[in-house]
Design a protein around this motif. Structure first.
Motif, PDB file in Angstrom:
ATOM      1  N   ALA A 162      17.156  -7.673  -8.649  1.00 33.66           N
ATOM      2  CA  ALA A 162      17.654  -7.750  -7.272  1.00 33.66           C
ATOM      3  C   ALA A 162      17.897  -6.350  -6.716  1.00 33.66           C
ATOM      4  O   ALA A 162      17.590  -6.054  -5.553  1.00 33.66           O
ATOM      5  N   PHE A 163      18.410  -5.469  -7.565  1.00 35.17           N
ATOM      6  CA  PHE A 163      18.638  -4.084  -7.165  1.00 35.17           C
ATOM      7  C   PHE A 163      17.325  -3.386  -6.822  1.00 35.17           C
ATOM      8  O   PHE A 163      17.221  -2.690  -5.795  1.00 35.17           O
ATOM      9  N   CYS A 164      16.305  -3.576  -7.669  1.00 35.45           N
ATOM     10  CA  CYS A 164      14.994  -2.975  -7.411  1.00 35.45           C
ATOM     11  C   CYS A 164      14.371  -3.541  -6.135  1.00 35.45           C
ATOM     12  O   CYS A 164      13.793  -2.797  -5.328  1.00 35.45           O
ATOM     13  N   PHE A 165      14.481  -4.855  -5.953  1.00 41.87           N
ATOM     14  CA  PHE A 165      13.894  -5.504  -4.773  1.00 41.87           C
ATOM     15  C   PHE A 165      14.529  -4.959  -3.496  1.00 41.87           C
ATOM     16  O   PHE A 165      13.828  -4.557  -2.565  1.00 41.87           O
ATOM     17  N   ALA A 185      14.434  -1.773   1.335  1.00 45.77           N
ATOM     18  CA  ALA A 185      15.184  -0.902   2.247  1.00 45.77           C
ATOM     19  C   ALA A 185      14.482   0.445   2.419  1.00 45.77           C
ATOM     20  O   ALA A 185      14.372   0.954   3.543  1.00 45.77           O
ATOM     21  N   SER A 186      13.993   1.013   1.307  1.00 41.99           N
ATOM     22  CA  SER A 186      13.356   2.331   1.373  1.00 41.99           C
ATOM     23  C   SER A 186      12.073   2.298   2.186  1.00 41.99           C
ATOM     24  O   SER A 186      11.891   3.079   3.131  1.00 41.99           O
ATOM     25  N   TYR A 187      11.173   1.370   1.842  1.00 44.19           N
ATOM     26  CA  TYR A 187       9.851   1.425   2.440  1.00 44.19           C
ATOM     27  C   TYR A 187       9.745   0.688   3.775  1.00 44.19           C
ATOM     28  O   TYR A 187       8.872   1.014   4.590  1.00 44.19           O
ATOM     29  N   VAL A 232       3.413  -6.195 -12.887  1.00 46.07           N
ATOM     30  CA  VAL A 232       3.259  -7.485 -12.214  1.00 46.07           C
ATOM     31  C   VAL A 232       4.406  -7.734 -11.242  1.00 46.07           C
ATOM     32  O   VAL A 232       4.184  -8.077 -10.071  1.00 46.07           O
ATOM     33  N   VAL A 233       5.638  -7.567 -11.709  1.00 48.75           N
ATOM     34  CA  VAL A 233       6.793  -7.764 -10.840  1.00 48.75           C
ATOM     35  C   VAL A 233       6.780  -6.746  -9.697  1.00 48.75           C
ATOM     36  O   VAL A 233       7.087  -7.069  -8.550  1.00 48.75           O
ATOM     37  N   PHE A 234       6.387  -5.531 -10.020  1.00 48.12           N
ATOM     38  CA  PHE A 234       6.330  -4.496  -8.996  1.00 48.12           C
ATOM     39  C   PHE A 234       5.323  -4.853  -7.894  1.00 48.12           C
ATOM     40  O   PHE A 234       5.606  -4.694  -6.702  1.00 48.12           O
ATOM     41  N   ILE A 253       5.366  -8.438  -0.998  1.00 47.27           N
ATOM     42  CA  ILE A 253       6.342  -8.978  -0.048  1.00 47.27           C
ATOM     43  C   ILE A 253       6.733  -7.910   0.965  1.00 47.27           C
ATOM     44  O   ILE A 253       6.887  -8.187   2.164  1.00 47.27           O
ATOM     45  N   ARG A 254       6.869  -6.670   0.488  1.00 47.04           N
ATOM     46  CA  ARG A 254       7.209  -5.573   1.397  1.00 47.04           C
ATOM     47  C   ARG A 254       6.149  -5.392   2.481  1.00 47.04           C
ATOM     48  O   ARG A 254       6.465  -5.164   3.655  1.00 47.04           O
TER      49      ARG A 254
END
Length: 412
Positions: free
Chosen positions: A94-97, A102-104, A347-349, A355-356
């Motif tokens: 959740a933190f990475c997501f 937010a960043s990109y 894969v998760v990345f 989604i981004r």
């Protein structure tokens, strides 16, 4: 009069700006190439001393002997992290997501605002910022400072790669970023975002050229689907650009092709360096951004763009804050990318970044009122369906390979 006007138009065009940048970069590349060839042909490593300058030259030209360091470095790198609870891992993802979004998302919106919108100060004067290379510089200098600070306070693998090898992917990374910013002057942001989704084909081609990689059938199929969806989106979006000239559209396509080609080389070259020298991601980030700062500084100083850009910053304070936030988002986004891949894998990345991209298109269409036709919407659906299909097939293939490996091990 007419010849002078044509010359000024050429210099101010994207092609003239690109040519001038390349000439400036050559003032770094050519002396560097001559020095590296001199040190190699003179066999400097055989007479290098133990002083700081000798170590610096050796590290830049030769790197360090990986074979001698294999035992000590791999011993520390084989230490596996302790298993974490499911709750902790959910918190991490959740933190990475949230960090990546937010960043990109902020970075993408500010990028379009800086390159396409006008700035106005308290006195009522209006200005339009045009120097794409200055934005590349401020992004890279902050990313380099963050990476260098992180390396200074953490334990890293022993660095073995010749430092000059970072210059190749640094140059392609700069050119990729320059094309990305410059393209915003000729194409809408949703078109550029979807161009990123079609980078698979040039990346596959570049992988074959650089590393001789082989790809599965589903990778070719999804690459074709993504390209088809991208074409449909471009055809759908051109309906709303009837007033645009053909030269502008052609310029945008050429710049996007350059962006995808340079970006494909960057990722494949970095992959080769990772495979050969086993450096950490932050070491890679630091090395690439170091050369990026060197190239852009040399070019901006020779062109006298530093003073003009800083003057624009002082004249329009809103531009300063937009540039600062843009650089912070770019640098922290890189850190989130490396952390996500190291903890959860590619894969998760890919799912998070897919989604981004969808959210970026939605935000841009809402904020800047970019029209998208029915054909364009269908193209978007095809593109992201193909991306998710690619992720799913890759995951399934990995599971099958792991089962086969486990079965073969049990037979033994």
């Amino acid at each position: 009069m007419s010849e002078s006007s044509l010359f000024v138009d050429l210099v101010n065009s994207w092609f003239g700006s690109l040519t001038l940048n390349l000439l400036c970069y050559s003032t770094v590349f050519i002396p560097g190439y001559i020095l590296i060839q001199y040190f190699k042909k003179s066999k400097y490593i055989e007479r290098a001393g133990s002083g700081l300058i000798s170590k610096l030259i050796t590290s830049c030209v030769y790197g360090q002997n990986y074979e001698k360091l294999m035992t000590t470095d791999l011993a520390s790198s084989k230490t596996l992290p302790a298993e974490r609870s499911t709750t902790y891992r959910c918190f991490q993802i959740a933190f990475c997501f949230v960090g990546l979004q937010a960043s990109y998302l902020t970075w993408g919106v500010l990028q379009e605002k800086i390159m396409t919108k006008e700035y106005q100060n308290s006195e009522g004067s209006i200005g339009h910022f045009k120097d794409s290379q200055f934005l590349v510089f401020i992004n890279r200098i902050l990313a380099f400072m963050l990476a260098a600070t992180y390396l200074g306070f953490t334990r890293q693998p022993r660095h073995t790669a010749p430092i000059y090898k970072y210059s190749y992917c640094s140059f392609s990374n700069i050119m990729s970023s320059w094309c990305q910013y410059e393209a915003l002057k000729f194409v809408t942001f949703p078109t550029q975002v979807l161009a990123k989704a079609s980078k698979i084909i040039p990346t596959m081609i570049m992988g074959k050229i650089i590393s001789g990689k082989k790809y599965e059938y589903f990778e070719y199929v999804t690459a074709i689907l993504i390209s088809a969806g991208m074409t449909m989106f471009l055809l759908g979006s051109t309906e709303s650009k009837a007033s645009s000239s053909s030269s502008t559209t052609l310029s945008g396509i050429i710049i996007l092709i350059g962006y995808m080609s340079f970006d494909a080389f960057t990722s494949n070259w970095q992959g080769e360096l990772f495979n050969q020298h086993k450096m950490s991601s932050v070491q890679m980030m630091c090395g690439v951004n170091l050369f990026s700062c060197l190239f852009t500084t040399a070019s901006l100083m020779q062109q006298g763009s530093f003073s003009l850009s800083f003057k624009f910053m002082l004249t329009y304070p809103a531009f300063f804050w937009d540039s600062l936030i843009l650089s912070i988002c770019s640098a922290t986004g890189q850190m989130f990318i490396y952390h996500t891949i190291s903890v959860f894998g590619p894969v998760v990345f890919i799912i998070i970044m897919t989604i981004r991209q969808g959210l970026a298109i939605l935000l841009s269409c809402i904020i800047y009122a970019h029209p998208v036709s029915v054909m364009g919407i269908l193209g978007i659906i095809i593109v992201f369906t193909a991306v998710f299909l690619r992720v799913y097939c890759s995951h399934r293939l990995k599971q099958i390979q792991q089962r086969r490996a486990g079965g073969d091990a049990s037979k033994v």
